[in-house]
Design a protein around this motif. Structure first.
Motif, PDB file in Angstrom:
ATOM      1  N   LYS A  66       0.819  -1.211   0.000  1.00  0.00           N
ATOM      2  CA  LYS A  66       0.000   0.000   0.000  1.00  0.00           C
ATOM      3  C   LYS A  66       0.855   1.264   0.000  1.00  0.00           C
ATOM      4  O   LYS A  66       0.474   2.284  -0.575  1.00  0.00           O
ATOM      5  N   ALA A  67       2.012   1.193   0.665  1.00  0.00           N
ATOM      6  CA  ALA A  67       2.907   2.348   0.695  1.00  0.00           C
ATOM      7  C   ALA A  67       3.410   2.671  -0.707  1.00  0.00           C
ATOM      8  O   ALA A  67       3.625   3.838  -1.059  1.00  0.00           O
ATOM      9  N   ALA A  68       3.600   1.633  -1.517  1.00  0.00           N
ATOM     10  CA  ALA A  68       4.004   1.840  -2.906  1.00  0.00           C
ATOM     11  C   ALA A  68       2.829   2.286  -3.756  1.00  0.00           C
ATOM     12  O   ALA A  68       2.964   3.120  -4.656  1.00  0.00           O
ATOM     13  N   PHE A  69       1.646   1.769  -3.441  1.00  0.00           N
ATOM     14  CA  PHE A  69       0.461   2.046  -4.245  1.00  0.00           C
ATOM     15  C   PHE A  69       0.077   3.522  -4.224  1.00  0.00           C
ATOM     16  O   PHE A  69      -0.353   4.077  -5.236  1.00  0.00           O
ATOM     17  N   VAL A  70       0.237   4.181  -3.070  1.00  0.00           N
ATOM     18  CA  VAL A  70      -0.169   5.594  -2.984  1.00  0.00           C
ATOM     19  C   VAL A  70       0.835   6.523  -3.654  1.00  0.00           C
ATOM     20  O   VAL A  70       0.615   7.738  -3.700  1.00  0.00           O
ATOM     21  N   ILE A  71       1.911   5.970  -4.176  1.00  0.00           N
ATOM     22  CA  ILE A  71       2.819   6.777  -4.996  1.00  0.00           C
ATOM     23  C   ILE A  71       2.097   7.238  -6.257  1.00  0.00           C
ATOM     24  O   ILE A  71       2.360   8.336  -6.771  1.00  0.00           O
ATOM     25  N   ARG A  72       1.152   6.421  -6.752  1.00  0.00           N
ATOM     26  CA  ARG A  72       0.456   6.766  -7.998  1.00  0.00           C
ATOM     27  C   ARG A  72      -0.354   8.059  -7.889  1.00  0.00           C
ATOM     28  O   ARG A  72      -0.146   8.973  -8.704  1.00  0.00           O
ATOM     29  N   LEU A 235       6.079  15.130   0.762  1.00  0.00           N
ATOM     30  CA  LEU A 235       5.681  14.415   1.973  1.00  0.00           C
ATOM     31  C   LEU A 235       4.432  14.999   2.615  1.00  0.00           C
ATOM     32  O   LEU A 235       3.661  14.283   3.256  1.00  0.00           O
ATOM     33  N   SER A 236       4.205  16.316   2.457  1.00  0.00           N
ATOM     34  CA  SER A 236       3.013  16.924   3.052  1.00  0.00           C
ATOM     35  C   SER A 236       1.737  16.372   2.437  1.00  0.00           C
ATOM     36  O   SER A 236       0.679  16.353   3.073  1.00  0.00           O
ATOM     37  N   PHE A 237       1.817  15.918   1.200  1.00  0.00           N
ATOM     38  CA  PHE A 237       0.674  15.290   0.532  1.00  0.00           C
ATOM     39  C   PHE A 237       0.699  13.778   0.724  1.00  0.00           C
ATOM     40  O   PHE A 237      -0.352  13.141   0.935  1.00  0.00           O
ATOM     41  N   TYR A 238       1.888  13.188   0.678  1.00  0.00           N
ATOM     42  CA  TYR A 238       2.035  11.726   0.682  1.00  0.00           C
ATOM     43  C   TYR A 238       1.790  11.104   2.055  1.00  0.00           C
ATOM     44  O   TYR A 238       1.143  10.055   2.172  1.00  0.00           O
ATOM     45  N   ARG A 239       2.296  11.732   3.113  1.00  0.00           N
ATOM     46  CA  ARG A 239       2.224  11.114   4.444  1.00  0.00           C
ATOM     47  C   ARG A 239       0.803  10.835   4.914  1.00  0.00           C
ATOM     48  O   ARG A 239       0.536   9.724   5.419  1.00  0.00           O
ATOM     49  N   SER A 245      -3.634   4.615   4.167  1.00  0.00           N
ATOM     50  CA  SER A 245      -3.470   3.306   3.552  1.00  0.00           C
ATOM     51  C   SER A 245      -3.064   2.255   4.574  1.00  0.00           C
ATOM     52  O   SER A 245      -3.559   1.121   4.545  1.00  0.00           O
ATOM     53  N   PHE A 246      -2.164   2.616   5.487  1.00  0.00           N
ATOM     54  CA  PHE A 246      -1.749   1.665   6.512  1.00  0.00           C
ATOM     55  C   PHE A 246      -2.899   1.331   7.460  1.00  0.00           C
ATOM     56  O   PHE A 246      -3.002   0.205   7.953  1.00  0.00           O
ATOM     57  N   ILE A 247      -3.747   2.307   7.705  1.00  0.00           N
ATOM     58  CA  ILE A 247      -4.917   2.039   8.542  1.00  0.00           C
ATOM     59  C   ILE A 247      -5.863   1.079   7.824  1.00  0.00           C
ATOM     60  O   ILE A 247      -6.320   0.085   8.390  1.00  0.00           O
ATOM     61  N   ARG A 377      -5.593  14.230   5.158  1.00  0.00           N
ATOM     62  CA  ARG A 377      -5.730  13.757   6.537  1.00  0.00           C
ATOM     63  C   ARG A 377      -7.148  13.270   6.827  1.00  0.00           C
ATOM     64  O   ARG A 377      -7.356  12.444   7.725  1.00  0.00           O
ATOM     65  N   ILE A 378      -8.125  13.777   6.080  1.00  0.00           N
ATOM     66  CA  ILE A 378      -9.509  13.338   6.265  1.00  0.00           C
ATOM     67  C   ILE A 378      -9.629  11.833   6.005  1.00  0.00           C
ATOM     68  O   ILE A 378     -10.373  11.116   6.688  1.00  0.00           O
ATOM     69  N   MET A 379      -8.875  11.339   5.020  1.00  0.00           N
ATOM     70  CA  MET A 379      -8.945   9.923   4.682  1.00  0.00           C
ATOM     71  C   MET A 379      -8.433   9.050   5.810  1.00  0.00           C
ATOM     72  O   MET A 379      -8.946   7.944   6.031  1.00  0.00           O
ATOM     73  N   ALA A 380      -7.427   9.519   6.519  1.00  0.00           N
ATOM     74  CA  ALA A 380      -6.927   8.758   7.664  1.00  0.00           C
ATOM     75  C   ALA A 380      -8.017   8.620   8.726  1.00  0.00           C
ATOM     76  O   ALA A 380      -8.178   7.552   9.343  1.00  0.00           O
ATOM     77  N   PHE A 381      -8.775   9.670   8.923  1.00  0.00           N
ATOM     78  CA  PHE A 381      -9.857   9.649   9.912  1.00  0.00           C
ATOM     79  C   PHE A 381     -10.987   8.721   9.477  1.00  0.00           C
ATOM     80  O   PHE A 381     -11.462   7.889  10.267  1.00  0.00           O
ATOM     81  N   SER A 382     -11.413   8.835   8.216  1.00  0.00           N
ATOM     82  CA  SER A 382     -12.539   8.021   7.739  1.00  0.00           C
ATOM     83  C   SER A 382     -12.181   6.539   7.705  1.00  0.00           C
ATOM     84  O   SER A 382     -13.010   5.680   8.033  1.00  0.00           O
ATOM     85  N   GLN A 383     -10.945   6.231   7.322  1.00  0.00           N
ATOM     86  CA  GLN A 383     -10.557   4.831   7.248  1.00  0.00           C
ATOM     87  C   GLN A 383     -10.297   4.235   8.627  1.00  0.00           C
ATOM     88  O   GLN A 383     -10.401   3.025   8.802  1.00  0.00           O
ATOM     89  N   THR A 384      -9.986   5.086   9.599  1.00  0.00           N
ATOM     90  CA  THR A 384      -9.932   4.608  10.983  1.00  0.00           C
ATOM     91  C   THR A 384     -11.318   4.135  11.422  1.00  0.00           C
ATOM     92  O   THR A 384     -11.459   3.080  12.054  1.00  0.00           O
ATOM     93  N   GLY A 385     -12.334   4.913  11.062  1.00  0.00           N
ATOM     94  CA  GLY A 385     -13.707   4.505  11.364  1.00  0.00           C
ATOM     95  C   GLY A 385     -14.069   3.206  10.674  1.00  0.00           C
ATOM     96  O   GLY A 385     -14.723   2.325  11.265  1.00  0.00           O
ATOM     97  N   ASN A 386     -13.631   3.057   9.435  1.00  0.00           N
ATOM     98  CA  ASN A 386     -13.860   1.823   8.682  1.00  0.00           C
ATOM     99  C   ASN A 386     -13.260   0.625   9.410  1.00  0.00           C
ATOM    100  O   ASN A 386     -13.924  -0.407   9.608  1.00  0.00           O
TER     101      ASN A 386
END
Length: 448
Positions: A66-72, A235-239, A245-247, A377-386
């Motif tokens: 997944k870490a490689a996948f979000v490079i796209r 990194l500000s966009f990627y992290r 993705s890791f979540i 950062r919103i995606m990290a929050f929503s996927q935590t809920g998932n």
């Protein structure tokens, strides 16, 4: 739906269609590659054992992939000139080297055995076969990262036909290799699936790299007002994407762990893997919906939304045909080579993926909205809920409905995705883009 230009619109349906079709088609072909692997492994003397070992190894592999996948999406969003290409490439190289280092430690130390035995619940008989499969899969990540870097450039330049071309080459090579392995009676271990996957990914990476390098030569050295020049900008966009993705990647391993502990664990894991592969065959067609939003939503949101309504119906309609007609039995029995209990369990798990098929395209659409705002950062929050909802459902299903087997996984993951859709909808509705000047500043910086 009229695919011809409409003079009232800034954007034509035809433009969106011909941008999306190669992306959707190539994503569907990705799923065909996994069907090739599962169909090959299903012809082993003990298919449940072999498929289970490969599937569990894939779950461990997916955590790092997944870490490689979000490079796209990072590449597609940020690369506009050669300076930004060098910045994204530098981050990509560091990411892939770190992934390789960590993967090798897991594959060749006691850590990997401990993870598989005590987290994934792998028994001693399955342990060696699973590790053998993973030791090959870890190299797939490198080629995956390379292809994602250059595919982002391809997408940004609207050359999406090359996504399909690279996948066609990948499938042809994988199919020929699978045929040779089956006819030579070499399919006895899960690592055979890993070998097929590695060869296919290397071919796709090669074709994507050749086209990507051609496009890079045409980029200006420095585009005016585009501020992406350093790794810190990337990194500000990627992290946040990486964190999200890791979540999210915790879901599949958790499902395999739970299924491994259930009644008839090997059959449950294998049936879920088969049902997931078939679902992705149709669902993957809409897995690039976020790219339509990123490339066209600001030009004409009405056209994009209307196009999404039609396109997002396609996966669930096809899956209904598989589930509610004899076509499903024909596909699993005659094409994938399944029979007996594994066939019935796979069909049962597939039925409960209908809800997932209805929801997934719209979650991906909203992910595109989030990335358009550069508020990843919103995606990290929503996927935590998932993840929280999925894990809760897994625990409940395991204790009260354990005989359902692989269907436990499809029910849990569908309810978890529904929770993410609700969270994203609420956030995007009540947190308008204009309400956050900081977010707008960040977006302008990212977009240049």
């Amino acid at each position: 739906m009229n695919l011809h230009s409409d003079s009232k619109n800034l954007l034509s349906y035809r433009t969106v269609f011909w941008f999306f079709l190669p992306l959707g088609f190539s994503a569907s072909l990705v799923t065909f590659s996994h069907l090739i692997i599962n169909s090959t492994l299903a012809r082993a003397p003990d298919p449940a054992f072999v498929i289970a070992s490969y599937s569990i190894a894939m779950s461990l592999f997916t955590i790092f992939e997944k870490a490689a996948f979000v490079i796209r999406p990072t590449s597609a969003k940020l690369i506009r000139d050669k300076a930004s290409y060098r910045a994204v490439s530098k981050v990509s190289i560091y990411v892939l080297l770190i992934i390789l280092f960590l993967s090798l430690i897991i594959a060749y130390s006691f850590i990997g055995k401990w993870i598989l035995m005590y987290i994934f619940g792998v028994n001693s008989e399955l342990l060696t076969s699973t590790l053998d499969a993973y030791r090959i899969l870890l190299f797939v990540t490198i080629f995956s990262g390379i292809r994602c870097l250059f595919q982002g450039i391809i997408i940004n330049n609207l050359r999406t036909k090359w996504m399909t071309i690279s996948m066609v080459f990948r499938l042809l090579v994988m199919a020929v290799l699978a045929y040779i392995l089956v006819t030579q009676d070499l399919v006895h271990h899960g690592y055979i699936g890993s070998i097929i996957f590695l060869v296919g990914m290397a071919i796709e990476a090669l074709v994507s790299t050749l086209e990507g390098l051609h496009l890079i030569k045409q980029l200006p050295e420095k585009k005016e007002d585009h501020t992406i020049q350093k790794s810190s900008h990337v990194l500000s966009f990627y992290r946040p994407l990486l964190l999200a993705s890791f979540i999210a990647v915790l879901i599949q391993p958790s499902i395999n762990v739970t299924l491994g502990w259930s009644e008839k664990g090997e059959v449950a894991v294998a049936s879920y893997a088969v049902a997931w592969a078939v679902t992705q065959l149709f669902l993957s067609f809409t897995s690039y919906m976020h790219q339509i939003v990123m490339n066209f939503y600001r030009k004409d949101s009405t056209v994009v939304i209307r196009f999404a309504i039609y396109a997002n119906m396609i996966p669930s309609l096809f899956l209904c045909l598989i589930v509610f007609t004899p076509l499903g039995t024909v596909l699993l029995q005659n094409i994938m080579g399944l029979s007996g209990e594994l066939l019935q369990e796979s069909l049962s798990a597939l039925t409960f993926f209908l809800l997932f098929a209805l929801i997934f395209p719209w979650v991906d659409f909203l992910h595109g909205m989030v990335m358009n705002r550069a508020e990843t950062r919103i995606m990290a929050f929503s996927q935590t809920g998932n993840v929280i909802v999925t894990l809760g459902m897994l625990v409940m299903m395991f204790y009260y409905f354990s005989p359902l087997g692989g269907a436990i996984g499809s029910i849990a993951i569908s309810i978890g995705l529904l929770a993410e859709l609700i969270i994203l909808t609420i956030i995007l509705k009540y947190k308008p883009e204009k309400s956050s000047s900081k977010a707008n500043t960040r977006r302008r910086k990212v977009e240049g």
